[in-house]
Write an enzyme that holds these catalytic residues in place. Structure first.
Site, short mmCIF file in Angstrom:
data_model
loop_
_atom_site.label_atom_id
_atom_site.label_comp_id
_atom_site.label_asym_id
_atom_site.label_seq_id
_atom_site.Cartn_x
_atom_site.Cartn_y
_atom_site.Cartn_z
N ASP A 266 0.87 -1.17 0.00
CA ASP A 266 0.00 0.00 0.00
C ASP A 266 0.90 1.22 0.00
O ASP A 266 1.55 1.53 1.01
CB ASP A 266 -0.91 -0.01 1.24
N GLY B 2 1.03 4.92 -0.04
CA GLY B 2 0.26 6.13 0.18
C GLY B 2 1.08 7.38 -0.03
O GLY B 2 2.24 7.33 -0.44
N ASN B 3 0.48 8.52 0.28
CA ASN B 3 1.18 9.79 0.09
C ASN B 3 2.34 9.97 1.05
O ASN B 3 3.32 10.65 0.73
CB ASN B 3 0.19 10.95 0.26
N ARG C 125 3.14 7.15 3.60
CA ARG C 125 3.59 5.88 4.18
C ARG C 125 3.63 4.77 3.14
O ARG C 125 2.87 4.76 2.19
CB ARG C 125 2.66 5.44 5.33
N LEU C 126 4.55 3.86 3.37
CA LEU C 126 4.61 2.61 2.64
C LEU C 126 4.27 1.50 3.63
O LEU C 126 4.90 1.39 4.68
CB LEU C 126 5.99 2.39 2.03
N GLY D 233 -10.03 7.78 -5.80
CA GLY D 233 -8.78 7.25 -5.27
C GLY D 233 -8.82 5.74 -5.13
O GLY D 233 -9.83 5.17 -4.71
N ASP E 33 -7.39 3.85 -3.01
CA ASP E 33 -7.55 3.39 -1.64
C ASP E 33 -9.02 3.35 -1.24
O ASP E 33 -9.49 2.36 -0.65
CB ASP E 33 -6.75 4.26 -0.67
N THR F 18 -6.47 27.33 24.60
CA THR F 18 -6.48 27.32 23.14
C THR F 18 -6.24 25.93 22.57
O THR F 18 -6.89 25.50 21.62
CB THR F 18 -5.43 28.30 22.59
#
Length: 263
Positions: free
Chosen positions: A23, A25-26, A28-29, A119, A121, A194
């Site tokens: 897999d 991804g942008n 992660r592998l 996509g 995924d 905050t």
């Protein structure tokens, strides 16, 4: 190999027929190795720092120690990078199957007007759920938060929202003078500082989107997947959600299985 496996066990595993699943991804592998009984041998997820080919190159010697029978790949990367990855993996001398979105595939009818814009995924996650056809709201809790509706074999489209962390980063970068330390997204109490106000507000925002969709589709089963699924789970109990952490992998296996049948 996992440290708890003995050298003798490692030798047996490496000699047996395996399948490699990737897999890409942008950020992660991820890879899985499964044996002929579909049992998980290894699983690793690593940041590739925009250099997935280099990371994969470092893993090739490890992969070569296994008797890999086929490779299934889900990739959101650009065609040029995918081509380099395919060339690198060809060293393993085994069939390589890159999953691609289809308008119709294995009874799934894709809901996008232009399926190529969906996509891979998301599509694989939807494809996985067609094996048990029902009405599903599939929420992917990853780099982006995605929501897809599936009515048995008909994909109805969906939504894409910035994830918890993308929203926090955007707020930090886009707001002068505000510093937001990282903390858990763990409750919806009104913020008295905050940092709490930001974290609880972001979580409230995404939960509101999921709840809106579920209220409009009350007969749909809520499915959560992805790394942050457990963050959302406690706040959605009224919908009896089910977590399926490896949904993309299940869809990829289903895709490749169909491809092998056609070969």
């Amino acid at each position: 190999m996992p440290e708890y496996i003995s050298l003798a066990q490692q030798a047996i595993v490496q000699q047996s027929v395996c399948q490699l699943w990737l897999d890409l991804g942008n950020t992660r592998l991820k890879y899985w190795l499964t044996n002929s009984n579909d049992e998980l041998i290894e699983y690793i997820a690593e940041l590739h720092l925009q250099s997935p080919v280099d990371l994969l190159l470092g893993l090739m010697k490890h992969f070569q120690a296994f008797n890999i029978h086929s490779i299934g790949i889900s990739s959101v990367l650009d065609p040029k990078t995918n081509q380099r990855i395919e060339q690198l993996l060809s060293i393993l001398n085994t069939p390589i199957y890159f999953a691609q979105v289809h308008a119709q595939y294995a009874n799934l009818i894709t809901g996008y007007d232009n399926p190529k814009q969906l996509g891979i995924d998301r599509w694989l996650q939807v494809l996985a759920m067609t094996r048990l056809p029902k009405k599903y709201c599939i929420v992917g809790c990853g780099t982006a938060l995605t929501i897809d509706l599936l009515d048995h074999n008909q994909h109805l489209g969906g939504y894409i929202l910035p994830s918890l962390y993308l929203q926090r980063d955007a707020l930090t970068q886009g707001t002068k003078g505000i510093k937001i330390p990282a903390q858990a997204f763990d409750n919806l109490n009104t913020g008295r500082n905050t940092s709490d106000a930001v974290h609880h507000g972001i979580l409230l925002n995404l939960l509101g989107a999921i709840q809106y969709v579920m209220q409009a589709h009350q007969d749909y089963q809520l499915i959560l997947t992805g790394g942050d699924a457990k963050v959302f789970l406690p706040f959605l109990q009224q919908y009896q959600p089910k977590i399926i952490p490896d949904l993309l992998l299940q869809g990829l296996k289903h895709y490749v299985g169909q491809q092998i049948q056609c070969d």
